[in-house]
Write an enzyme that holds these catalytic residues in place. Sequence first.
Site, PDB file in Angstrom:
ATOM      1  N   ASP A  11      -2.435  17.438  -3.019  1.00  0.00           N
ATOM      2  CA  ASP A  11      -1.948  16.054  -3.207  1.00  0.00           C
ATOM      3  C   ASP A  11      -1.422  15.355  -1.946  1.00  0.00           C
ATOM      4  O   ASP A  11      -0.373  14.697  -1.991  1.00  0.00           O
ATOM      5  CB  ASP A  11      -0.848  16.030  -4.287  1.00  0.00           C
ATOM      6  CG  ASP A  11      -1.350  16.475  -5.659  1.00  0.00           C
ATOM      7  OD1 ASP A  11      -2.534  16.829  -5.778  1.00  0.00           O
ATOM      8  OD2 ASP A  11      -0.543  16.467  -6.605  1.00  0.00           O
ATOM      9  N   LYS A 121      -6.808  15.946 -10.785  1.00  0.00           N
ATOM     10  CA  LYS A 121      -5.979  16.400 -11.914  1.00  0.00           C
ATOM     11  C   LYS A 121      -5.111  15.242 -12.399  1.00  0.00           C
ATOM     12  O   LYS A 121      -4.949  14.248 -11.685  1.00  0.00           O
ATOM     13  CB  LYS A 121      -5.087  17.551 -11.483  1.00  0.00           C
ATOM     14  CG  LYS A 121      -4.046  17.125 -10.458  1.00  0.00           C
ATOM     15  CD  LYS A 121      -3.329  18.321  -9.875  1.00  0.00           C
ATOM     16  CE  LYS A 121      -2.315  17.898  -8.847  1.00  0.00           C
ATOM     17  NZ  LYS A 121      -1.210  17.115  -9.406  1.00  0.00           N
ATOM     18  N   CYS A 169       4.119  19.676  -7.458  1.00  0.00           N
ATOM     19  CA  CYS A 169       2.735  20.129  -7.609  1.00  0.00           C
ATOM     20  C   CYS A 169       2.424  21.398  -6.825  1.00  0.00           C
ATOM     21  O   CYS A 169       1.649  22.239  -7.285  1.00  0.00           O
ATOM     22  CB  CYS A 169       1.775  19.002  -7.291  1.00  0.00           C
ATOM     23  SG  CYS A 169       1.870  17.723  -8.587  1.00  0.00           S
TER      24      CYS A 169
HETATM   25  C1  VGL Z   1       3.623  15.057  -8.020  1.00  0.00           C
HETATM   26  C2  VGL Z   1       5.318  13.932  -9.086  1.00  0.00           C
HETATM   27  C3  VGL Z   1       4.408  13.326  -9.938  1.00  0.00           C
HETATM   28  C4  VGL Z   1       3.216  15.996  -6.930  1.00  0.00           C
HETATM   29  C5  VGL Z   1       2.702  14.470  -8.861  1.00  0.00           C
HETATM   30  O1  VGL Z   1       2.052  15.906  -6.455  1.00  0.00           O
HETATM   31  O2  VGL Z   1       4.054  16.817  -6.511  1.00  0.00           O
HETATM   32  N1  VGL Z   1       4.924  14.796  -8.150  1.00  0.00           N
HETATM   33  N2  VGL Z   1       3.102  13.614  -9.825  1.00  0.00           N
END
Ligand code: VGL
Length: 223
Positions: A11, A121, A169
Site C-alpha cells: 500500500d 484489496k 495493513c
Molecule cells: C490502511 C487504514 C485503512 C493501510 C488501509 O494500508 O494500512 N490503513 N486502510
Amino acid sequence: MTFKPALIIVDVQEDFCPPNGSLAVAGGRDIVPTLNELLALPFPVKIATKDFHPQDHISFASNHEPPNNKPFESTITIENPLNPSETQETRLWPDHCVQGTKGSELVPELDVSLVHAIVEKGQDKRVEMYSAFADPFKNPCVSKSNLAKILHDEGVTDVYVAGLAADYCVRYTAIDSSNEGFKTWVVGEATKAVDPSAMDQVHEEYSKVGVKVISKDAQEIEK
Ligand code: VGL
Ligand code: ZN
C-alpha cells in the site's frame, strides 16, 4: 531445504503519503528509497499491493451518520454479511484509495517496473480488509485476494513485508502470511505507522505468531 523468498510492498499509495494523502502516514514517502533498495535485490517474487476501495466502502466515516462518524476516532461494529453472529470492531477513516482516483495510485517514486504482480484489496464495500490476503472474518471469510495463490503457486517459502502502514495493513498482512505457512519477516525501517505508540502491541502479536522484525541489512535478506 528450499528457500524461495517473496517481497511484498504494501500500500505505498498517494493517500497514505504526505504531503497530500487523505490518510497520510508521517514519513510515509521517506521509506520509498529503502523500498527501492529492497526491490533491487534478487527476490524471485516481488509483489506490490494496493488498497482499492469503492466510494461507498464501510470504512469511510463519510458513509456513516453522526455522531459516530469521526475519521481516525470512531469505531463501529460490523457484522459478517454471510453470518451476522460474527462481528468485528473496526475504525473509521477519511475517504482513501478510492478506485480511479489519484490517491489510489502507487507513488511514482516507487520502482514498480521491478514488481511481478500488483494485488488489489478492499474492493468489497461490506468489509474492512487490512490484510492483503483476506478480510478478518473467518466463519466464513468474505473476501480473499489472489495473493496466497500466487505465493503458493510460485513455491514461496519466506515472505518479507514492507510498506504502509506498520500498524494496519503491514501488520495484518504479515500475521496472515505467517498463518498461511510462510516464514515471515517485516523489514522494520521500511515501514511507518499511523500510530507509532501501537507498535509495542504489534510486536507482541508478531512474537505470538512467529513473525520476525529485521533490518534491511540483515543477513536473512536475499542478497
Ligand atoms: C490502511 C487504514 C485503512 C493501510 C488501509 O494500508 O494500512 N490503513 N486502510
Ligand atoms: Zn483502506
